[in-house]
Write a protein that holds these residues in place. Sequence first.
Motif, PDB file in Angstrom:
ATOM      1  N   LYS A 252       0.865  -1.198   0.000  1.00  0.00           N
ATOM      2  CA  LYS A 252       0.000   0.000   0.000  1.00  0.00           C
ATOM      3  C   LYS A 252       0.891   1.233   0.000  1.00  0.00           C
ATOM      4  O   LYS A 252       1.887   1.282   0.726  1.00  0.00           O
ATOM      5  N   GLY A 253       0.509   2.219  -0.788  1.00  0.00           N
ATOM      6  CA  GLY A 253       1.321   3.432  -0.869  1.00  0.00           C
ATOM      7  C   GLY A 253       0.689   4.582  -0.100  1.00  0.00           C
ATOM      8  O   GLY A 253      -0.537   4.731  -0.088  1.00  0.00           O
ATOM      9  N   PHE A 254       1.521   5.388   0.533  1.00  0.00           N
ATOM     10  CA  PHE A 254       1.059   6.606   1.210  1.00  0.00           C
ATOM     11  C   PHE A 254       1.922   7.765   0.747  1.00  0.00           C
ATOM     12  O   PHE A 254       3.155   7.646   0.682  1.00  0.00           O
ATOM     13  N   SER A 255       1.267   8.889   0.456  1.00  0.00           N
ATOM     14  CA  SER A 255       2.017  10.070   0.031  1.00  0.00           C
ATOM     15  C   SER A 255       2.627  10.748   1.257  1.00  0.00           C
ATOM     16  O   SER A 255       2.228  10.487   2.401  1.00  0.00           O
ATOM     17  N   VAL A 256       3.579  11.646   0.992  1.00  0.00           N
ATOM     18  CA  VAL A 256       4.194  12.396   2.101  1.00  0.00           C
ATOM     19  C   VAL A 256       3.095  13.142   2.879  1.00  0.00           C
ATOM     20  O   VAL A 256       3.083  13.145   4.119  1.00  0.00           O
ATOM     21  N   LYS A 257       2.159  13.749   2.146  1.00  0.00           N
ATOM     22  CA  LYS A 257       1.059  14.469   2.831  1.00  0.00           C
ATOM     23  C   LYS A 257       0.235  13.523   3.706  1.00  0.00           C
ATOM     24  O   LYS A 257      -0.147  13.881   4.822  1.00  0.00           O
ATOM     25  N   GLU A 258      -0.034  12.330   3.211  1.00  0.00           N
ATOM     26  CA  GLU A 258      -0.839  11.367   4.000  1.00  0.00           C
ATOM     27  C   GLU A 258      -0.086  10.924   5.259  1.00  0.00           C
ATOM     28  O   GLU A 258      -0.692  10.720   6.308  1.00  0.00           O
ATOM     29  N   VAL A 259       1.236  10.779   5.155  1.00  0.00           N
ATOM     30  CA  VAL A 259       2.024  10.400   6.336  1.00  0.00           C
ATOM     31  C   VAL A 259       1.956  11.526   7.376  1.00  0.00           C
ATOM     32  O   VAL A 259       1.763  11.278   8.574  1.00  0.00           O
ATOM     33  N   ILE A 260       2.081  12.758   6.914  1.00  0.00           N
ATOM     34  CA  ILE A 260       2.023  13.901   7.848  1.00  0.00           C
ATOM     35  C   ILE A 260       0.647  13.933   8.529  1.00  0.00           C
ATOM     36  O   ILE A 260       0.554  14.118   9.754  1.00  0.00           O
ATOM     37  N   ASP A 261      -0.407  13.705   7.764  1.00  0.00           N
ATOM     38  CA  ASP A 261      -1.763  13.686   8.355  1.00  0.00           C
ATOM     39  C   ASP A 261      -1.885  12.565   9.379  1.00  0.00           C
ATOM     40  O   ASP A 261      -2.512  12.742  10.432  1.00  0.00           O
ATOM     41  N   MET A 262      -1.286  11.416   9.081  1.00  0.00           N
ATOM     42  CA  MET A 262      -1.353  10.294  10.036  1.00  0.00           C
ATOM     43  C   MET A 262      -0.610  10.642  11.327  1.00  0.00           C
ATOM     44  O   MET A 262      -1.072  10.312  12.428  1.00  0.00           O
ATOM     45  N   VAL A 263       0.524  11.304  11.209  1.00  0.00           N
ATOM     46  CA  VAL A 263       1.265  11.700  12.416  1.00  0.00           C
ATOM     47  C   VAL A 263       0.423  12.686  13.232  1.00  0.00           C
ATOM     48  O   VAL A 263       0.347  12.580  14.469  1.00  0.00           O
ATOM     49  N   LYS A 264      -0.239  13.611  12.565  1.00  0.00           N
ATOM     50  CA  LYS A 264      -1.077  14.575  13.295  1.00  0.00           C
ATOM     51  C   LYS A 264      -2.205  13.846  14.018  1.00  0.00           C
ATOM     52  O   LYS A 264      -2.531  14.158  15.166  1.00  0.00           O
ATOM     53  N   LYS A 265      -2.790  12.862  13.349  1.00  0.00           N
ATOM     54  CA  LYS A 265      -3.901  12.091  13.956  1.00  0.00           C
ATOM     55  C   LYS A 265      -3.412  11.300  15.173  1.00  0.00           C
ATOM     56  O   LYS A 265      -4.014  11.355  16.252  1.00  0.00           O
ATOM     57  N   VAL A 266      -2.316  10.569  15.011  1.00  0.00           N
ATOM     58  CA  VAL A 266      -1.831   9.679  16.082  1.00  0.00           C
ATOM     59  C   VAL A 266      -1.338  10.490  17.291  1.00  0.00           C
ATOM     60  O   VAL A 266      -1.601  10.134  18.439  1.00  0.00           O
ATOM     61  N   THR A 267      -0.642  11.593  17.024  1.00  0.00           N
ATOM     62  CA  THR A 267      -0.039  12.354  18.129  1.00  0.00           C
ATOM     63  C   THR A 267      -0.998  13.388  18.714  1.00  0.00           C
ATOM     64  O   THR A 267      -0.787  13.862  19.836  1.00  0.00           O
ATOM     65  N   GLY A 268      -2.016  13.773  17.932  1.00  0.00           N
ATOM     66  CA  GLY A 268      -2.913  14.841  18.378  1.00  0.00           C
ATOM     67  C   GLY A 268      -2.239  16.211  18.372  1.00  0.00           C
ATOM     68  O   GLY A 268      -2.732  17.150  18.993  1.00  0.00           O
ATOM     69  N   LYS A 269      -1.106  16.328  17.673  1.00  0.00           N
ATOM     70  CA  LYS A 269      -0.357  17.599  17.639  1.00  0.00           C
ATOM     71  C   LYS A 269      -0.489  18.237  16.263  1.00  0.00           C
ATOM     72  O   LYS A 269      -0.572  17.538  15.252  1.00  0.00           O
ATOM     73  N   ASP A 270      -0.460  19.568  16.256  1.00  0.00           N
ATOM     74  CA  ASP A 270      -0.428  20.281  14.978  1.00  0.00           C
ATOM     75  C   ASP A 270       0.901  21.024  14.859  1.00  0.00           C
ATOM     76  O   ASP A 270       1.500  21.374  15.892  1.00  0.00           O
ATOM     77  N   PHE A 271       1.347  21.229  13.637  1.00  0.00           N
ATOM     78  CA  PHE A 271       2.631  21.907  13.406  1.00  0.00           C
ATOM     79  C   PHE A 271       2.646  22.387  11.956  1.00  0.00           C
ATOM     80  O   PHE A 271       1.933  21.844  11.109  1.00  0.00           O
ATOM     81  N   PRO A 272       3.456  23.417  11.663  1.00  0.00           N
ATOM     82  CA  PRO A 272       3.486  23.955  10.290  1.00  0.00           C
ATOM     83  C   PRO A 272       4.114  22.976   9.286  1.00  0.00           C
ATOM     84  O   PRO A 272       5.077  22.282   9.612  1.00  0.00           O
ATOM     85  N   VAL A 273       3.536  22.959   8.098  1.00  0.00           N
ATOM     86  CA  VAL A 273       4.057  22.121   7.004  1.00  0.00           C
ATOM     87  C   VAL A 273       4.483  23.053   5.867  1.00  0.00           C
ATOM     88  O   VAL A 273       3.685  23.878   5.410  1.00  0.00           O
ATOM     89  N   LYS A 274       5.755  22.956   5.454  1.00  0.00           N
ATOM     90  CA  LYS A 274       6.264  23.835   4.393  1.00  0.00           C
ATOM     91  C   LYS A 274       6.387  23.064   3.085  1.00  0.00           C
ATOM     92  O   LYS A 274       6.783  21.897   3.088  1.00  0.00           O
TER      93      LYS A 274
END
Length: 322
Positions: A252-274
């Motif tokens: 299964k493939g995940f894009s860089v954006k999808e990985v970042i979204d998954m990290v935000k979901k799992v950690t409950g943290k938000d941070f800037p994405v450039k």
Amino acid sequence: MILVTGGAGYIGAHTNKALNQAGYETVVVDNLVKGYEDFVKWGHFENYNFGSKDLREVFEKYDIDGVLHFGAFSSVAESVELPQKYFKNNYKNTINLLQIMREFGVNKFILSSTAAVYGNPEKVPITEDQELKPINPYGHSKFITEKALEREAAKGDFNYVALRYFNAAGCDFDCEIGELHEPETHLIPLVLDAAIGRRDSISIFGTDYNTPDGTCVRDYIHVNDLAKAHIDAYEYLCNENESNVFNLGNGKGFSVKEVIDMVKKVTGKDFPVKLDERREGDPDILIADATKIKDKLGWTPQYDLETIVESAWNWHKKIYQD
Ligand code: UFG
């Protein structure tokens, strides 16, 4: 006794733990340039460079039955900057190890290979029979190492398995060991750094790739799934008189954006994405077809992206927050 080169590094240490838990005796050989002695909590440890002639001492001291060869440099970006470093360590030093194995009559070998041997694949998911056209020195160094093994096996009395890892990720569920690179270049630990406040933001390297959202797509596979595949591959070498090459991925493939979204979901943290420039040497999309190893060895991956990120987050909190 199984010799585990690079067993103080990320994938080697997780596999060394799994081997010992499965009842195998191991000796880790690592020069600690990239590895951590703390990660060798199981089996014996010897500090050697696998490219050194002195490595013979390890073969004299222990009764080695087979070698799992993790020792290598593995950063695509660094390999573009320093190709000689990669060809010397990943290829030339492996030849030294093979020479010593031959001298001591050790004839079972497992290579940590990589999806980077495919370059930009003609079709995805990628099967093992696709043409190998690496686009960066790291992938090329593993490609020629696979070729050397093919020739060695053709001479007889020697079998190997090359395991082409897709994107290894996640950490030991007990948090005894984990992922630690200096410098860190891998996506998931870097995004977790942003989540935990060790960096201000995360940069996406390239948004104009030929993928659904324009960012690179990768197949992330839990390091414990990789570890299990090594045990299956070793048993295969013990039972069958043949060599083989297998892809190791989830399919299964995940894009860089999808990985970042998954990290935000799992950690409950938000941070800037450039949104940043492309990084040299990155193929658009790498997804494994792992049917061959499922059919031949009965290996099936157990862990999805969410579990991968959760386990990596737990390790991250342990080392940077506790
Ligand atoms: N990426 C970013 N921002 C970052 C770091 C990475 O956008 O800060 C992107 C990369 O450009 C790439 C993706 O995230 O598109 C994954 O990058 P990694 O560095 O985590 O992993 P790679 O795909 O470059 O390489 C990894 C291993 C290699 C192996 C390859 C096989 O490091 O050894 O997977 O798929 F060859």
